[in-house]
Design a protein around this motif. Structure first.
Motif: not given
Length: 226
Positions: A119-131, A136-138, A151-159
């Motif tokens: 099992a794992a939990i990770q923070a993943r960039a949803e797109g290119d980070h910029s200024s 970021t999604s979990i 198996k499941l993601s929580i997006t930066s928008a809370g979805h």
């Protein structure tokens, strides 16, 4: 022999008090604050702490079994222990993993799948980070007979987004969630009401007139995709 022993043959430095059981430590004498790295012999714990006295104000404790305790020594209000996972990557692109905590039993005797990351939990960039964006999604990863997969993601928008389409359930027939409140559109193929399945809303009649509700007038969900 007490003191510091330098063993050039075995390439080691040993702190030795000469006693059968005694605390040993290295003290860093700072300008405003001291720190120490010590062996607390009474508990056989390795400690990194604040000050000069072993066992007082420990920040990091490591037991002989490998259990780690982290403690914020600030006594004022709102002083949580913060563990920050950082990457030195200079150009965060879509799907780059920023930080990850993985769970594994590498010494399991049966080997093969049993010793893979379970099992794992990770923070993943949803797109290119910029200024102007660090979206970021979990991701939550679990394994069945595999290296743990998303198996499941929580997006930066809370979805809440499943890792695969039409694959995972919410609850089971014996372990159910209680109530669901939605404000928006409910997208599904079949509705099961008290054991009866309906494929169209026209056939989904309530048990009695004005007897059933979804959500409340003040607490509503947005959309649900099943």
């Amino acid at each position: 022999m007490a003191g510091i022993e330098f063993d050039g043959v075995n390439n080691k430095i040993e702190l030795n008090t000469g006693a059968a059981a005694a605390d040993q430590h290295i003290l860093f004498n700072g300008n405003a604050q001291d720190f120490y790295i010590a062996l607390d012999d009474s508990a056989d714990d390795l400690i990194v702490g604040l000050g000069s006295t072993i066992g007082t104000t420990p920040i990091i404790s490591l037991t002989e079994a490998g259990a780690v305790t982290l403690k914020n020594v600030g006594t004022g209000d709102d002083n949580p222990m913060v563990l920050t996972l950082q990457t030195s990557e200079a150009d965060m692109a879509q799907d780059d993993v920023i930080g990850k905590i993985a769970f594994q039993a590498p010494d399991e005797g049966t080997g093969t799948d049993a010793i893979l990351v379970s099992a794992a939990i990770q923070a993943r960039a949803e797109g290119d980070h910029s200024s102007s964006s660090n979206a970021t999604s979990i991701d939550f990863l679990t394994g069945a007979s595999e290296v743990a997969a998303k198996k499941l993601s929580i997006t930066s928008a809370g979805h809440f987004i499943p890792g695969a389409d039409n694959t995972y359930d919410i609850g089971t027939s014996s372990l159910e969630f209680k109530d669901g409140y939605f404000d928006g559109t409910l997208h599904c193929d079949i509705i099961d009401l008290a054991g009866t399945e309906y494929t169209s809303i026209g056939g989904a009649d309530p048990a009695s007139a004005d007897g059933d509700t979804l959500g409340t007038s003040s607490l509503e969900w947005s959309d649900l995709y099943l």
